[in-house]
Design an enzyme around this catalytic site. Structure first.
Site, PDB file in Angstrom:
ATOM      1  N   TYR A 131       0.836  -1.170  -0.102  1.00  0.00           N
ATOM      2  CA  TYR A 131      -0.517   0.276   0.142  1.00  0.00           C
ATOM      3  C   TYR A 131       0.897   1.302   0.005  1.00  0.00           C
ATOM      4  CZ  TYR A 131      -4.493  -1.945   0.790  1.00  0.00           C
ATOM      5  OH  TYR A 131      -6.276  -2.566   0.932  1.00  0.00           O
ATOM      6  N   SER A 132       1.653   1.426   1.363  1.00  0.00           N
ATOM      7  CA  SER A 132       2.183   2.683   1.643  1.00  0.00           C
ATOM      8  C   SER A 132       3.249   2.569   0.645  1.00  0.00           C
ATOM      9  CB  SER A 132       3.026   3.066   2.667  1.00  0.00           C
ATOM     10  OG  SER A 132       1.899   2.451   3.409  1.00  0.00           O
ATOM     11  N   GLU A 154      -7.413  -5.418   8.870  1.00  0.00           N
ATOM     12  CA  GLU A 154      -6.454  -4.710   9.548  1.00  0.00           C
ATOM     13  C   GLU A 154      -6.879  -3.931  10.947  1.00  0.00           C
ATOM     14  OE1 GLU A 154      -3.376  -2.351   6.817  1.00  0.00           O
ATOM     15  OE2 GLU A 154      -1.963  -2.554   8.354  1.00  0.00           O
ATOM     16  N   SER A 163      -1.769   6.135  11.083  1.00  0.00           N
ATOM     17  CA  SER A 163      -1.645   6.716  12.526  1.00  0.00           C
ATOM     18  C   SER A 163      -1.948   6.905  13.065  1.00  0.00           C
ATOM     19  CB  SER A 163      -0.714   7.730  12.030  1.00  0.00           C
ATOM     20  OG  SER A 163      -1.547   9.257  11.954  1.00  0.00           O
TER      21      SER A 163
HETATM   22  C1  LIG Z   1       7.180  -0.845  10.997  1.00  0.00           C
HETATM   23  C2  LIG Z   1       5.907  -0.498  10.297  1.00  0.00           C
HETATM   24  C3  LIG Z   1       5.467  -1.383   9.500  1.00  0.00           C
HETATM   25  C4  LIG Z   1       5.019  -0.549   8.205  1.00  0.00           C
HETATM   26  N1  LIG Z   1       4.159  -1.810   7.532  1.00  0.00           N
HETATM   27  C5  LIG Z   1       3.343  -1.662   6.391  1.00  0.00           C
HETATM   28  C6  LIG Z   1       2.993  -2.506   4.933  1.00  0.00           C
HETATM   29  O1  LIG Z   1       3.388  -3.915   5.323  1.00  0.00           O
HETATM   30  N2  LIG Z   1       2.383  -2.335   3.974  1.00  0.00           N
HETATM   31  C7  LIG Z   1       2.354  -0.701   3.535  1.00  0.00           C
HETATM   32  O2  LIG Z   1       1.556  -0.647   2.992  1.00  0.00           O
HETATM   33  N3  LIG Z   1       2.376  -0.009   4.795  1.00  0.00           N
HETATM   34  C8  LIG Z   1       3.128  -0.397   5.725  1.00  0.00           C
HETATM   35  N4  LIG Z   1       3.703   0.950   6.915  1.00  0.00           N
HETATM   36  C9  LIG Z   1       3.100   1.983   6.652  1.00  0.00           C
HETATM   37  C10 LIG Z   1       2.272   3.320   7.614  1.00  0.00           C
HETATM   38  O3  LIG Z   1       0.981   2.166   7.041  1.00  0.00           O
HETATM   39  C11 LIG Z   1       2.852   4.375   7.235  1.00  0.00           C
HETATM   40  O4  LIG Z   1       3.732   3.566   7.919  1.00  0.00           O
HETATM   41  C12 LIG Z   1       1.595   4.894   7.878  1.00  0.00           C
HETATM   42  O5  LIG Z   1       0.320   5.223   6.693  1.00  0.00           O
HETATM   43  C13 LIG Z   1       2.049   6.526   7.844  1.00  0.00           C
HETATM   44  O6  LIG Z   1       2.411   6.826   6.747  1.00  0.00           O
HETATM   45  P1  LIG Z   1       3.621   7.947   6.491  1.00  0.00           P
HETATM   46  O7  LIG Z   1       5.215   6.512   7.646  1.00  0.00           O
HETATM   47  O8  LIG Z   1       4.055   7.790   4.901  1.00  0.00           O
HETATM   48  O9  LIG Z   1       3.503   9.040   7.583  1.00  0.00           O
HETATM   49  P2  LIG Z   1       3.009  10.000   7.201  1.00  0.00           P
HETATM   50  O10 LIG Z   1       1.563  10.052   6.266  1.00  0.00           O
HETATM   51  O11 LIG Z   1       4.226  11.010   6.298  1.00  0.00           O
HETATM   52  O12 LIG Z   1       3.164  10.936   8.332  1.00  0.00           O
HETATM   53  C14 LIG Z   1       3.453  11.765   9.322  1.00  0.00           C
HETATM   54  C15 LIG Z   1       3.000  12.170  10.012  1.00  0.00           C
HETATM   55  O13 LIG Z   1       2.192  13.623  10.115  1.00  0.00           O
HETATM   56  C16 LIG Z   1       1.066  12.762  10.557  1.00  0.00           C
HETATM   57  N5  LIG Z   1      -0.098  13.332   9.603  1.00  0.00           N
HETATM   58  C17 LIG Z   1       0.260  12.728   8.771  1.00  0.00           C
HETATM   59  N6  LIG Z   1      -1.556  13.594   7.936  1.00  0.00           N
HETATM   60  C18 LIG Z   1      -2.053  14.191   8.878  1.00  0.00           C
HETATM   61  C19 LIG Z   1      -3.456  14.198   8.928  1.00  0.00           C
HETATM   62  N7  LIG Z   1      -4.100  15.017   8.193  1.00  0.00           N
HETATM   63  N8  LIG Z   1      -4.214  14.718  10.438  1.00  0.00           N
HETATM   64  C20 LIG Z   1      -3.121  14.585  11.810  1.00  0.00           C
HETATM   65  N9  LIG Z   1      -1.498  14.164  11.335  1.00  0.00           N
HETATM   66  C21 LIG Z   1      -1.428  13.775  10.247  1.00  0.00           C
HETATM   67  C22 LIG Z   1       0.570  11.655  10.881  1.00  0.00           C
HETATM   68  O14 LIG Z   1       0.030  10.894  11.871  1.00  0.00           O
HETATM   69  C23 LIG Z   1       2.464  11.147  10.887  1.00  0.00           C
HETATM   70  O15 LIG Z   1       2.832  11.346  12.475  1.00  0.00           O
HETATM   71  C24 LIG Z   1       4.522   0.613   8.145  1.00  0.00           C
HETATM   72  C25 LIG Z   1       5.181   1.191   8.561  1.00  0.00           C
HETATM   73  C26 LIG Z   1       5.678   1.184   9.797  1.00  0.00           C
HETATM   74  C27 LIG Z   1       6.525   2.038  10.818  1.00  0.00           C
END
Ligand SMILES: Cc1cc2nc3c(=O)[nH]c(=O)nc-3n(C[C@H](O)[C@H](O)[C@H](O)COP(=O)(O)OP(=O)(O)OC[C@H]3O[C@@H](n4cnc5c(N)ncnc54)[C@H](O)[C@@H]3O)c2cc1C
Length: 395
Positions: free
Chosen positions: A128-129, A244, A380
Site C-alpha cells: 500500500y504505502s 487490519e 497513524s
Molecule cells: C513498522 C511499520 C510497518 C509497516 N508495514 C507496512 C506494510 O506492510 N505495508 C504498507 O503498505 N505499509 C506499511 N507501513 C506504513 C504505514 O501504514 C505508514 O507508515 C503510515 O500510514 C503513516 O504514513 P507515513 O509513514 O507516510 O507518514 P506520513 O503520512 O508522512 O505522516 C507523518 C506524520 O504526520 C501525521 N499526519 C499526516 N497526515 C495527517 C493529518 N491529515 N492529520 C494529522 N496528522 C497527520 C502522521 O500521523 C505522522 O505523525 C508500515 C509502517 C511501519 C512504521
C-alpha cells in the site's frame, strides 16, 4: 448490556487454553517470551499447527475454511495466545487478502489463492504505502498500464513488512492517472518472482530487519491478477483497512506487558527497595492498569455490539488509539525499570549486559524501540483521531 462472558465463552476459553498447553511447543513460546527474532520457519511451523486444528484463519467464515467464530470467541483466542506466548499470526494473507478475496475476488481467485494461504504455500505482503503516500494513501503513484493481456507496473512501495519472505504482494496501483485520486486505483496481485522487482531492506532504529522498500521496473503481470473492478480498488483498500484494525486494541498483548513490568519492578532494587514500592513508579503502573481495565470493558462492549450487528465500525479507531497508547506506556515503564539492560539491540543481547541473567521476559519488555511502530502502522493515531472526529462525532 451484559459484559460478562457466557458459560459457552468460558468453556471455549478453557478449550483454547488446554489446546495451547498441549500444542504450542515450548521452544517456540520461549522465543516469543525472550523477544528474540521469530524466523520464517518458526512462524510457518506455528501456522501449520493451528491450521491442522482449523484455527488458523480465525476471521474467515466456515465456507472458506475458517472456524466460524463469533467476535468474542476470536478475542478470547487472541487473548489466550498472548497469555501463552504464542507467535502472532502473520496477517497479510490470512487477515487482509483472505477477506478481500472472499468478498471481491472471482471464484477462480478464491479457489486458487485461499487454500494456498491456509496451507502456507504462499506468503503475502502488503503493497500500500509509498514514499509520499502513507496517511494520504490515495495520492499513491505506482502505475499499472494495460498492455494486451498484461499490466505493466512501475513505481515504488515502502515499509513493506516481511516483504523479504513474501512469495506474493497485493498492490494498490494507479490505473487511471486522469481520474480523481480515489477513483483511478486498482488492486493487483503480483508474484514476487516476476522480473523487475527489487526488495531492499530498511534497517530499524533497534537494529532489526522487518520492513522493506520494493521497486517495480516494467513488472509484467497477467490481467487476471486484478481483484474486483478496474479503477475501483479504493473500496477494497478501505475494506481491508477495517480488517487490519480488528483486534488492534491488543488487549492480550498489553496484559502480557503489564505482568512483565510488574515482574521486573519487583526484582529491580532502587534505594534498597524493590522499584515496585517506589510511589511514583507504582502510581504510573497503577494508572496504566486502570486504563487497561477500562479499555478491556470498552473492547468487550464493541465486541458484543459487533456480535449483534456484524462487522465492527469506526469504533476500531478508538481502540487502536487507546490500545497503542497504553501498550507504549507499559513498554516505557519496562524500559525505565530495566535501565541500561533495556538498551540491547536484537542480536546484541548477551548475558553480560542483562541485569537479571539469562532472561525470560526481560528481553521482550525491552523491545521499546520496536514498539514505537504501533501508533504509526495501520493508519497513524493522528489519522485515527481524524476518523473518530469525522465519523463518530458526525462533523
Ligand atoms: C513498522 C511499520 C510497518 C509497516 N508495514 C507496512 C506494510 O506492510 N505495508 C504498507 O503498505 N505499509 C506499511 N507501513 C506504513 C504505514 O501504514 C505508514 O507508515 C503510515 O500510514 C503513516 O504514513 P507515513 O509513514 O507516510 O507518514 P506520513 O503520512 O508522512 O505522516 C507523518 C506524520 O504526520 C501525521 N499526519 C499526516 N497526515 C495527517 C493529518 N491529515 N492529520 C494529522 N496528522 C497527520 C502522521 O500521523 C505522522 O505523525 C508500515 C509502517 C511501519 C512504521
Amino acid at each position: 448490556m451484559d459484559l460478562s462472558y457466557s458459560a459457552e465463552d468460558l468453556a471455549f476459553r478453557d478449550e483454547v487454553r488446554a489446546y495451547l498447553a498441549e500444542n504450542l511447543p515450548e521452544r517456540i513460546s520461549d522465543v516469543v517470551c525472550s523477544g528474540a527474532e521469530l524466523t520464517k520457519e518458526i512462524i510457518e511451523e506455528w501456522h501449520a499447527i493451528l491450521n491442522k486444528r482449523g484455527w488458523l484463519a480465525t476471521i474467515w467464515p466456515k465456507e472458506f475454511g475458517g472456524p466460524g467464530w463469533s467476535p468474542v470467541q476470536k478475542h478470547i483466542f487472541e487473548e489466550e495466545c498472548c497469555r501463552a506466548y504464542a507467535p502472532r499470526i502473520v496477517p497479510f494473507g490470512l487477515n487482509m487478502l483472505g477477506p478481500v478475496l472472499q468478498v471481491f475476488g472471482s471464484k477462480e481467485q478464491q479457489d486458487h489463492y485461499l487454500p494456498r494461504i491456509l496451507d502456507g504455500t504462499d506468503w503475502w505482503c502488503q503493497g500500500y504505502s509509498e514514499p509520499g503516500a502513507g496517511s494520504d494513501l490515495a495520492s499513491l503513484k505506482t502505475r499499472a498500464e494495460r498492455d494486451g493481456d498484461e499490466w505493466v507496473i512501475n513505481g515504488q512501495k515502502t515499509w513493506t513488512t516481511l516483504g523479504q519472505f513474501a512469495d506474493w504482494i497485493f498492490c494498490l496501483c494507479r490505473t487511471d492517472p486522469d481520474a480523481k485520486n480515489q477513483e483511478g486505483i486498482s488492486f493487483i496481485l503480483v508474484d514476487m518472482a516476476t522480473p523487475g522487482i527489487e526488495v531492499r531492506p530498511i534497517k530499524l532504529i533497534e537494529g532489526g530487519y522487518e520492513v522493506n522498500e520494493i521497486f517495480f521496473t516494467d513488472v509484467r503481470v497477467p490481467v487476471g491478477n486484478l481483484v474486483g473492478k478496474e479503477n475501483k480498488g479504493w473500496t477494497i483498500a478501505k475494506f481491508l483497512l477495517t480488517h487490519e484494525r480488528t483486534g488492534i486494541a491488543g488487549v492480550g498483548f498489553s496484559m502480557q506487558s503489564l505482568e512483565e513490568v510488574k515482574a521486573i519492578a519487583r526484582k529491580t532494587m532502587r534505594g534498597g527497595k524493590p522499584l515496585i514500592e517506589d510511589p511514583l513508579f507504582a502510581a504510573r503502573v497503577a494508572q496504566a492498569e486502570i486504563d487497561l481495565e477500562a479499555m478491556k470493558i470498552t473492547n468487550l462492549r464493541m465486541l458484543f455490539k459487533a456480535q449483534e450487528q456484524g462487522a465492527p465500525g469506526p469504533e476500531t479507531s478508538l481502540l487502536k488509539i487507546k490500545g497503542t497508547v497504553i501498550n507504549q506506556e507499559l513498554k516505557d515503564l519496562a524500559r525505565r525499570a530495566l535501565g541500561p539492560a533495556a538498551a540491547p539491540f536484537p542480536g546484541h543481547i548477551t548475558e553480560g549486559n542483562l541485569m537479571f541473567g539469562p532472561a525470560d521476559t526481560e528481553h521482550n519488555a525491552a523491545r521499546y524501540f520496536n514498539n514505537r511502530k504501533t501508533s504509526i502502522f495501520g493508519g497513524s493515531n493522528e489519522i485515527q483521531r481524524n476518523i473518530v472526529t469525522k465519523t463518530m462525532l458526525e462533523l
